[in-house]
Design a protein around this motif. Sequence first.
Motif, mmCIF file in Angstrom:
data_model
loop_
_atom_site.group_PDB
_atom_site.id
_atom_site.type_symbol
_atom_site.label_atom_id
_atom_site.label_comp_id
_atom_site.label_asym_id
_atom_site.label_seq_id
_atom_site.Cartn_x
_atom_site.Cartn_y
_atom_site.Cartn_z
ATOM 1 N N LEU A 135 17.670 -43.627 33.584
ATOM 2 C CA LEU A 135 18.219 -44.829 34.216
ATOM 3 C C LEU A 135 19.588 -44.415 34.604
ATOM 4 N N TYR A 136 20.364 -44.122 33.882
ATOM 5 C CA TYR A 136 21.856 -43.577 34.180
ATOM 6 C C TYR A 136 21.937 -42.699 35.379
ATOM 7 N N GLY A 137 20.871 -41.851 35.127
ATOM 8 C CA GLY A 137 21.041 -40.865 36.524
ATOM 9 C C GLY A 137 20.582 -41.516 37.952
ATOM 10 N N VAL A 138 20.186 -42.624 38.014
ATOM 11 C CA VAL A 138 19.619 -43.310 39.165
ATOM 12 C C VAL A 138 20.755 -44.654 39.239
ATOM 13 N N ARG A 139 21.619 -44.650 38.632
ATOM 14 C CA ARG A 139 22.550 -45.792 38.610
ATOM 15 C C ARG A 139 22.137 -47.027 38.074
ATOM 16 N N CYS A 140 21.400 -47.025 37.222
ATOM 17 C CA CYS A 140 21.023 -48.169 36.503
ATOM 18 C C CYS A 140 21.679 -48.052 34.966
ATOM 19 N N PHE A 141 22.656 -48.756 34.784
ATOM 20 C CA PHE A 141 23.479 -48.514 33.569
ATOM 21 C C PHE A 141 23.370 -49.788 32.668
ATOM 22 N N SER A 142 22.982 -49.047 31.347
ATOM 23 C CA SER A 142 22.504 -49.857 30.275
ATOM 24 C C SER A 142 23.345 -50.361 29.346
ATOM 25 N N THR A 143 23.210 -51.508 28.796
ATOM 26 C CA THR A 143 23.974 -52.306 27.730
ATOM 27 C C THR A 143 22.895 -52.542 26.745
ATOM 28 N N VAL A 172 26.849 -48.110 28.265
ATOM 29 C CA VAL A 172 28.077 -48.556 28.663
ATOM 30 C C VAL A 172 28.515 -49.820 28.274
ATOM 31 N N GLY A 173 27.721 -50.719 27.669
ATOM 32 C CA GLY A 173 28.403 -51.875 27.384
ATOM 33 C C GLY A 173 27.402 -52.331 25.945
ATOM 34 N N PHE A 174 28.348 -53.437 25.538
ATOM 35 C CA PHE A 174 27.982 -54.028 23.992
ATOM 36 C C PHE A 174 27.591 -55.439 24.194
ATOM 37 N N GLY A 175 26.143 -55.569 24.294
ATOM 38 C CA GLY A 175 25.759 -57.082 24.425
ATOM 39 C C GLY A 175 24.517 -57.152 25.503
ATOM 40 N N GLU A 176 24.254 -58.271 25.877
ATOM 41 C CA GLU A 176 24.947 -59.745 25.394
ATOM 42 C C GLU A 176 24.698 -60.056 24.043
ATOM 43 N N VAL A 177 25.942 -60.381 23.462
ATOM 44 C CA VAL A 177 26.126 -60.997 22.158
ATOM 45 C C VAL A 177 26.841 -62.347 22.161
ATOM 46 N N GLY A 178 26.763 -62.995 21.074
ATOM 47 C CA GLY A 178 27.731 -64.201 21.079
ATOM 48 C C GLY A 178 26.923 -65.372 20.222
ATOM 49 N N LEU A 179 27.012 -66.480 20.923
ATOM 50 C CA LEU A 179 26.510 -67.925 20.125
ATOM 51 C C LEU A 179 25.762 -68.589 21.337
ATOM 52 N N ASP A 180 24.530 -69.058 20.883
ATOM 53 C CA ASP A 180 23.741 -69.900 21.440
ATOM 54 C C ASP A 180 23.404 -70.980 20.827
ATOM 55 N N HIS A 181 24.040 -72.476 20.995
ATOM 56 C CA HIS A 181 23.854 -73.613 20.182
ATOM 57 C C HIS A 181 22.935 -74.563 20.814
ATOM 58 N N SER A 182 22.034 -73.801 21.906
ATOM 59 C CA SER A 182 20.997 -74.623 22.567
ATOM 60 C C SER A 182 19.669 -74.716 21.584
ATOM 61 N N VAL A 183 19.741 -73.963 20.425
ATOM 62 C CA VAL A 183 18.690 -73.940 19.408
ATOM 63 C C VAL A 183 18.939 -74.862 18.245
ATOM 64 N N PRO A 184 18.081 -75.101 17.643
ATOM 65 C CA PRO A 184 18.271 -76.181 16.215
ATOM 66 C C PRO A 184 19.701 -75.728 15.426
ATOM 67 N N TYR A 185 20.278 -76.635 15.078
ATOM 68 C CA TYR A 185 21.489 -76.482 14.351
ATOM 69 C C TYR A 185 21.407 -75.583 12.981
ATOM 70 N N ALA A 186 20.258 -75.589 12.476
ATOM 71 C CA ALA A 186 19.935 -74.869 11.230
ATOM 72 C C ALA A 186 20.128 -73.298 11.565
ATOM 73 N N GLU A 187 19.847 -72.936 12.864
ATOM 74 C CA GLU A 187 20.019 -71.589 13.298
ATOM 75 C C GLU A 187 21.458 -71.143 13.572
ATOM 76 N N TRP A 188 22.538 -71.933 13.705
ATOM 77 C CA TRP A 188 23.769 -71.761 14.215
ATOM 78 C C TRP A 188 24.392 -70.684 13.229
ATOM 79 N N LEU A 189 24.457 -70.975 11.992
ATOM 80 C CA LEU A 189 25.186 -70.203 10.905
ATOM 81 C C LEU A 189 24.590 -68.793 10.943
ATOM 82 N N GLY A 190 23.434 -68.736 11.061
ATOM 83 C CA GLY A 190 22.751 -67.432 11.230
ATOM 84 C C GLY A 190 23.405 -66.567 12.491
ATOM 85 N N GLN A 191 23.386 -67.249 13.596
ATOM 86 C CA GLN A 191 24.068 -66.484 14.723
ATOM 87 C C GLN A 191 25.362 -66.057 14.378
ATOM 88 N N ALA A 192 26.597 -67.058 13.767
ATOM 89 C CA ALA A 192 27.757 -66.520 13.596
ATOM 90 C C ALA A 192 27.567 -65.414 12.656
#
Length: 243
Positions: A135-143, A172-192
Motif C-alpha cells: 500500500l505504501y508503494g502505491v501511495r496508500c498510507f496507513s494509520t 504514518v499515523g496513530f489512530g483514529e483513537v479517542g472517545l465516543d460517547h454515543s455508546v452506553p454510559y457504562a462503556e465510557w470509563l473503559g474508553q478513557a
Amino acid sequence: MGYTLHGASGNPSQIEAAGALARASGEEAVAFLDLLHWSILTKLWALLPVNEQECFRSTYALSLEERESRWPEAVDSHCHLDRWSRRVNVNLDINIWNSMARMSPLLDIETNLRAVVTNFCDPSTYPNNSLLETLYGVRCFSTISLHPKGASKYTDADIQKFCMLLERPEVVGFGEVGLDHSVPYAEWLGQAILLKRVFSFLKERHVLVLHCRGADGEIHGKEVHMCLLSIMLGVVSPEQRIH
C-alpha cells in the motif's frame, strides 16, 4: 418534471429524445442543451449498467494529460480501505487503484486523486507487513488504531499487535483513537482507560488521528471534548501533529 419545448419549432425526433432523457434523469429542461448539464449527465451515467459504463470509459477515456490538466488534485486524508474492500468484495493489493476506479466510476472524472490515508481501526483486519509495504508503494498510507467503540472488546493480544504495527515505517499515523460517547454510559470509563494506555505508545513521527463524538442528542459535544482534552494534557506534546 420533464422536457419543456423552447419555442414553437424543433426537430420532432430531437424533442422526443430530449423528453425521454429528462424523464429518465428526473430533471426539468427548458432547452435541449440543458440536458448536457453535468448534473443530468451524472444521473444518466448512474443509470447505465456496469458493462456499458466500462464500454464508454474505455472508448472515450481521458488521456493522462487531460486528467492532470483538467481536474484539481486531491488527497483523501481519511478513509477505511479495509471496510470498503470487504463491502464491495475486492482485494487490498497492488491493484487497489484500479479497483477504486472500477468501483467508483466518477473518481477519475471529478478529481485527480493522488494519495489516500487509510485507517485500520479493527484488529481483525489489521494489515500484515507485506500489505503495508504494498500500500505504501502505491501511495496508500496507513494509520493503525484501536477505535474507542471497541474498547470493551479488545484483548491484550490486540493491543500488542497494535503496538507492533506502530513500529513499522510504513505506518504514518496513530489512530483514529479517542472517545465516543454515543455508546452506553457504562462503556465510557473503559474508553478513557484504553486511551490513557495507548497514548504511551505515541511517537513524535506519527500524526495523531483523533475521534471525538458526543452522546446522542448532544449538539456541541462539549462534555466529550473536555474529557478528551483532560486526558491529553500532560501526555500529548503541544507540538504533536493532530488530524
